[in-house]
Design a protein around this motif. Structure first.
Motif, PDB file in Angstrom:
ATOM      1  N   ILE A   1       0.887  -1.156   0.000  1.00 40.21           N
ATOM      2  CA  ILE A   1       0.000   0.000   0.000  1.00 40.21           C
ATOM      3  C   ILE A   1       0.923   1.202   0.000  1.00 40.21           C
ATOM      4  O   ILE A   1       1.999   1.160   0.606  1.00 40.21           O
ATOM      5  CB  ILE A   1      -0.952  -0.018   1.217  1.00 40.21           C
ATOM      6  CG1 ILE A   1      -1.966   1.104   1.114  1.00 40.21           C
ATOM      7  CG2 ILE A   1      -0.195   0.015   2.531  1.00 40.21           C
ATOM      8  CD1 ILE A   1      -3.132   0.963   2.065  1.00 40.21           C
ATOM      9  N   ALA A   2       0.552   2.258  -0.722  1.00 43.09           N
ATOM     10  CA  ALA A   2       1.440   3.414  -0.856  1.00 43.09           C
ATOM     11  C   ALA A   2       0.769   4.686  -0.359  1.00 43.09           C
ATOM     12  O   ALA A   2      -0.437   4.886  -0.556  1.00 43.09           O
ATOM     13  CB  ALA A   2       1.871   3.583  -2.317  1.00 43.09           C
TER      14      ALA A   2
ATOM     15  N   ILE B   1       4.701  -1.640   3.051  1.00 50.43           N
ATOM     16  CA  ILE B   1       4.176  -0.287   3.072  1.00 50.43           C
ATOM     17  C   ILE B   1       5.163   0.532   2.256  1.00 50.43           C
ATOM     18  O   ILE B   1       6.383   0.436   2.461  1.00 50.43           O
ATOM     19  CB  ILE B   1       4.069   0.262   4.501  1.00 50.43           C
ATOM     20  CG1 ILE B   1       3.150  -0.617   5.344  1.00 50.43           C
ATOM     21  CG2 ILE B   1       3.578   1.702   4.491  1.00 50.43           C
ATOM     22  CD1 ILE B   1       3.125  -0.248   6.812  1.00 50.43           C
ATOM     23  N   ALA B   2       4.643   1.319   1.315  1.00 41.54           N
ATOM     24  CA  ALA B   2       5.503   2.091   0.430  1.00 41.54           C
ATOM     25  C   ALA B   2       5.140   3.566   0.506  1.00 41.54           C
ATOM     26  O   ALA B   2       4.027   3.928   0.911  1.00 41.54           O
ATOM     27  CB  ALA B   2       5.352   1.589  -1.006  1.00 41.54           C
ATOM     28  N   PHE B   3       6.076   4.410   0.106  1.00 46.79           N
ATOM     29  CA  PHE B   3       5.873   5.855   0.126  1.00 46.79           C
ATOM     30  C   PHE B   3       6.418   6.478  -1.136  1.00 46.79           C
ATOM     31  O   PHE B   3       7.399   6.003  -1.700  1.00 46.79           O
ATOM     32  CB  PHE B   3       6.557   6.479   1.353  1.00 46.79           C
ATOM     33  CG  PHE B   3       5.881   6.085   2.620  1.00 46.79           C
ATOM     34  CD1 PHE B   3       4.855   6.846   3.138  1.00 46.79           C
ATOM     35  CD2 PHE B   3       6.241   4.917   3.266  1.00 46.79           C
ATOM     36  CE1 PHE B   3       4.194   6.447   4.289  1.00 46.79           C
ATOM     37  CE2 PHE B   3       5.590   4.513   4.417  1.00 46.79           C
ATOM     38  CZ  PHE B   3       4.564   5.290   4.930  1.00 46.79           C
TER      39      PHE B   3
ATOM     40  N   ILE C   1      -4.001   2.268   8.139  1.00 44.07           N
ATOM     41  CA  ILE C   1      -3.702   0.895   7.759  1.00 44.07           C
ATOM     42  C   ILE C   1      -3.678   0.077   9.041  1.00 44.07           C
ATOM     43  O   ILE C   1      -3.111   0.509  10.051  1.00 44.07           O
ATOM     44  CB  ILE C   1      -2.379   0.769   6.977  1.00 44.07           C
ATOM     45  CG1 ILE C   1      -2.163  -0.667   6.516  1.00 44.07           C
ATOM     46  CG2 ILE C   1      -1.208   1.313   7.760  1.00 44.07           C
ATOM     47  CD1 ILE C   1      -1.055  -0.839   5.510  1.00 44.07           C
ATOM     48  N   ALA C   2      -4.331  -1.076   9.013  1.00 44.80           N
ATOM     49  CA  ALA C   2      -4.365  -1.969  10.173  1.00 44.80           C
ATOM     50  C   ALA C   2      -3.431  -3.142   9.903  1.00 44.80           C
ATOM     51  O   ALA C   2      -3.555  -3.810   8.876  1.00 44.80           O
ATOM     52  CB  ALA C   2      -5.788  -2.451  10.433  1.00 44.80           C
ATOM     53  N   LEU C   3      -2.519  -3.365  10.821  1.00 42.18           N
ATOM     54  CA  LEU C   3      -1.520  -4.430  10.691  1.00 42.18           C
ATOM     55  C   LEU C   3      -1.738  -5.455  11.790  1.00 42.18           C
ATOM     56  O   LEU C   3      -1.882  -5.099  12.958  1.00 42.18           O
ATOM     57  CB  LEU C   3      -0.111  -3.830  10.800  1.00 42.18           C
ATOM     58  CG  LEU C   3       0.189  -2.691   9.815  1.00 42.18           C
ATOM     59  CD1 LEU C   3       1.525  -2.051  10.149  1.00 42.18           C
ATOM     60  CD2 LEU C   3       0.150  -3.199   8.388  1.00 42.18           C
TER      61      LEU C   3
ATOM     62  N   ARG D   1      -2.295   7.064  10.054  1.00 47.20           N
ATOM     63  CA  ARG D   1      -2.629   6.367  11.291  1.00 47.20           C
ATOM     64  C   ARG D   1      -2.368   4.882  11.099  1.00 47.20           C
ATOM     65  O   ARG D   1      -2.804   4.285  10.119  1.00 47.20           O
ATOM     66  CB  ARG D   1      -4.090   6.595  11.660  1.00 47.20           C
ATOM     67  CG  ARG D   1      -4.381   6.146  13.080  1.00 47.20           C
ATOM     68  CD  ARG D   1      -5.754   6.566  13.503  1.00 47.20           C
ATOM     69  NE  ARG D   1      -5.802   6.644  14.958  1.00 47.20           N
ATOM     70  CZ  ARG D   1      -6.926   6.604  15.647  1.00 47.20           C
ATOM     71  NH1 ARG D   1      -8.079   6.501  15.028  1.00 47.20           N
ATOM     72  NH2 ARG D   1      -6.905   6.676  16.950  1.00 47.20           N
ATOM     73  N   ILE D   2      -1.647   4.306  12.036  1.00 45.57           N
ATOM     74  CA  ILE D   2      -1.313   2.890  11.995  1.00 45.57           C
ATOM     75  C   ILE D   2      -2.018   2.216  13.154  1.00 45.57           C
ATOM     76  O   ILE D   2      -1.906   2.647  14.297  1.00 45.57           O
ATOM     77  CB  ILE D   2       0.206   2.676  12.080  1.00 45.57           C
ATOM     78  CG1 ILE D   2       0.878   3.350  10.877  1.00 45.57           C
ATOM     79  CG2 ILE D   2       0.539   1.192  12.142  1.00 45.57           C
ATOM     80  CD1 ILE D   2       2.354   3.473  11.014  1.00 45.57           C
TER      81      ILE D   2
END
Length: 166
Positions: free
Chosen positions: A16-17, A69-71, A92-94, A138-139
């Motif tokens: 996800i970016a 996770i990408a940026f 994103i929920a991990l 938010r993580i």
């Protein structure tokens, strides 16, 4: 003639970016605070999918299951600052494996000076701990305490119908 495969939901998340305006702060947060492996960085001046001349840096941080996770840090992209979407909506929920692990993360965040919220019980299904990364993402670290059932799907469909009737 090529056979047509039966379509179903994709197998898993690759990445996800999100945007970033500071790749170094993002790197430090994901490697030091979230303990993700730094996978790679790609710098291009032209977007391969669109042909747009837009210099950018694309960084990837690995999760335990092989997803990432990408940026994107895009040259000249203005930082929009706070917007009209509440900060808790985009997240994103991990997954984590146990309550003990959630508590260990909570202690780790405190030791790193990272403010957290939780552990929050969501409907007896998830126990979640929340933080923000340097980009305002938010993580949610979450433990799913039971599988979702057909009854959950039925109740959810009714909730959706009620919401749409408003």
């Amino acid at each position: 003639m090529m056979a047509t495969a039966a379509l179903r939901a994709p197998r898993s998340l690759n990445h996800i970016a999100y945007p970033t305006w500071n790749s170094q702060a993002t790197h430090d947060f994901y490697t030091e605070v979230l303990k993700c492996e730094f996978l790679t960085a790609i710098q291009l001046d032209v977007v391969p999918s669109s042909g747009a001349r837009t210099p950018y840096l694309h960084t990837f941080f690995g999760l335990h299951d092989g997803s990432a996770i990408a940026f994107f840090e895009v040259e000249g992209l203005p930082d929009p600052g706070p917007d009209s979407v509440p900060s808790w909506v985009r997240h994103i929920a991990l997954n984590v494996d146990s309550m003990e692990e959630l508590h260990a993360w909570q202690a780790h965040f405190k030791a790193k000076g990272v403010e957290s919220v939780g552990i929050v019980d969501h409907d007896g299904v998830w126990e979640s701990l929340y933080i923000f990364d340097p980009n305002g993402v938010r993580i949610e670290l979450t433990l799913q305490t039971r599988p979702l059932t057909e009854d959950d799907a039925r109740q959810g469909a009714e909730t959706l119908r009620t919401w749409n009737a408003r």
